[in-house]
Design a protein around this motif. Structure first.
Motif, short mmCIF file in Angstrom:
data_model
loop_
_atom_site.label_atom_id
_atom_site.label_comp_id
_atom_site.label_asym_id
_atom_site.label_seq_id
_atom_site.Cartn_x
_atom_site.Cartn_y
_atom_site.Cartn_z
N LYS A 56 0.86 -1.19 0.00
CA LYS A 56 0.00 0.00 0.00
C LYS A 56 0.89 1.24 0.00
CE LYS A 56 -3.49 2.09 2.98
NZ LYS A 56 -4.26 1.90 4.22
N VAL A 57 0.61 2.18 -0.89
CA VAL A 57 1.38 3.42 -0.97
C VAL A 57 1.07 4.26 0.28
CG1 VAL A 57 1.78 5.54 -2.29
CG2 VAL A 57 1.32 3.39 -3.49
N THR A 58 2.12 4.54 1.06
CA THR A 58 1.94 5.30 2.30
C THR A 58 2.51 6.70 2.23
OG1 THR A 58 3.97 4.35 3.20
CG2 THR A 58 1.91 3.22 3.73
N PHE B 29 10.89 12.13 -5.49
CA PHE B 29 11.84 11.14 -6.02
C PHE B 29 11.30 9.72 -5.99
CE2 PHE B 29 12.83 11.95 -1.55
CZ PHE B 29 12.76 10.67 -1.01
N GLY B 30 10.06 9.52 -5.54
CA GLY B 30 9.50 8.17 -5.52
C GLY B 30 8.32 8.04 -4.57
N ALA B 31 8.02 6.79 -4.22
CA ALA B 31 6.89 6.52 -3.34
C ALA B 31 7.27 5.46 -2.33
CB ALA B 31 5.69 6.05 -4.15
N PHE B 32 6.80 5.62 -1.09
CA PHE B 32 7.02 4.63 -0.05
C PHE B 32 5.84 3.67 -0.03
CE2 PHE B 32 9.69 8.16 1.25
CZ PHE B 32 10.86 7.50 1.57
N VAL B 33 6.16 2.37 0.04
CA VAL B 33 5.14 1.33 0.00
C VAL B 33 5.28 0.46 1.25
CG1 VAL B 33 4.28 -0.66 -1.29
CG2 VAL B 33 5.15 1.32 -2.52
N ASP B 34 4.16 0.31 1.99
CA ASP B 34 4.11 -0.56 3.16
C ASP B 34 3.83 -1.97 2.68
OD1 ASP B 34 4.03 -1.41 5.82
OD2 ASP B 34 1.87 -1.08 5.95
N LEU B 35 4.76 -2.89 2.93
CA LEU B 35 4.63 -4.25 2.44
C LEU B 35 3.80 -5.10 3.39
CD1 LEU B 35 8.24 -4.68 1.10
CD2 LEU B 35 6.17 -4.18 -0.20
N GLY C 274 4.62 -3.56 9.03
CA GLY C 274 5.37 -2.33 9.26
C GLY C 274 6.65 -2.21 8.44
N VAL C 275 6.88 -3.13 7.51
CA VAL C 275 8.06 -3.07 6.64
C VAL C 275 7.73 -2.16 5.46
CG1 VAL C 275 9.64 -4.39 5.20
CG2 VAL C 275 8.76 -5.39 7.31
N THR C 276 8.58 -1.14 5.27
CA THR C 276 8.35 -0.17 4.21
C THR C 276 9.53 -0.14 3.25
OG1 THR C 276 7.05 1.21 5.70
CG2 THR C 276 7.84 2.26 3.72
N GLY C 277 9.23 -0.02 1.96
CA GLY C 277 10.26 0.09 0.94
C GLY C 277 10.01 1.30 0.06
N ASP D 281 -3.04 3.64 -2.59
CA ASP D 281 -3.15 2.72 -3.73
C ASP D 281 -2.52 1.38 -3.34
OD1 ASP D 281 -4.35 4.51 -5.42
OD2 ASP D 281 -2.60 4.85 -6.70
N ILE D 282 -3.11 0.30 -3.81
CA ILE D 282 -2.53 -1.03 -3.64
C ILE D 282 -1.76 -1.35 -4.93
CG2 ILE D 282 -2.99 -3.47 -3.25
CD1 ILE D 282 -3.70 -1.70 -0.86
#
Length: 159
Positions: free
Chosen positions: A12-14, A19-25, A28-31, A54-55
């Motif tokens: 889920k886009v958090t 420069f980009g987007a952070f995604v919660d996998l 609590g792990v975020t990439g 967004d998913i």
């Protein structure tokens, strides 16, 4: 859950940055999905492609020692073997394209092969090299002609 390089996951886009987007996998792990890994075509603004909550399906492309996770949306898309990504076929904005060049030299003129005809594909290495040598020799002779007359007073032209 251990995150492995090459794994395809949903997240889920958090957060969205320039420069980009952070995604919660999960858990609590975020990439981070870098702007260059969002779509196959040119991305000027991340907000044109993604919105908060967004998913998205992502592929893990790297995991640093300090726990930072690099993600890619465009690499998560399943393509049949042999099919190129659209960026390899579409021109970049402003008409500039990396590589190829469409059979033209830097001045936009078509390459000439040794037979004098413009080739259908890319010019061969030998054609490129002979073109380079010819241009280089022309430039050097032009420079020599222009600098000989500008060397001051003491016998500029030696015979």
């Amino acid at each position: 859950m251990a995150i492995e390089v090459g794994a395809k996951l949903e997240g889920k886009v958090t957060g969205i940055t320039h420069f980009g987007a952070f995604v919660d996998l999960s858990g609590g792990v975020t990439g981070l999905v870098h702007i260059s890994e969002i779509a196959d075509n040119y991305v000027k603004d991340v907000k044109d492609h993604l919105k908060l909550d967004d998913i998205v399906k992502v592929k893990v492309i790297n995991v640093d020692k300090d726990g930072k996770i690099g993600l890619s949306i465009k690499q998560a898309i399943d393509r049949p073997e042999g099919q190129l990504a659209p960026q390899a076929r579409e021109p970049r904005p402003g008409g500039f394209n990396r590589g190829g060049g469409g059979g033209q030299d830097r001045g936009g003129r078509p390459f000439k092969s040794s037979s004098g005809k413009a080739p259908y594909g890319k010019p061969s290495f030998e054609d490129k090299m002979s073109r380079f040598l010819k241009d280089s020799e022309e430039r050097i002779s032009s420079l020599k002609k222009n600098t000989e007359g500008k060397r001051g007073g003491r016998g500029a032209k030696r015979v």
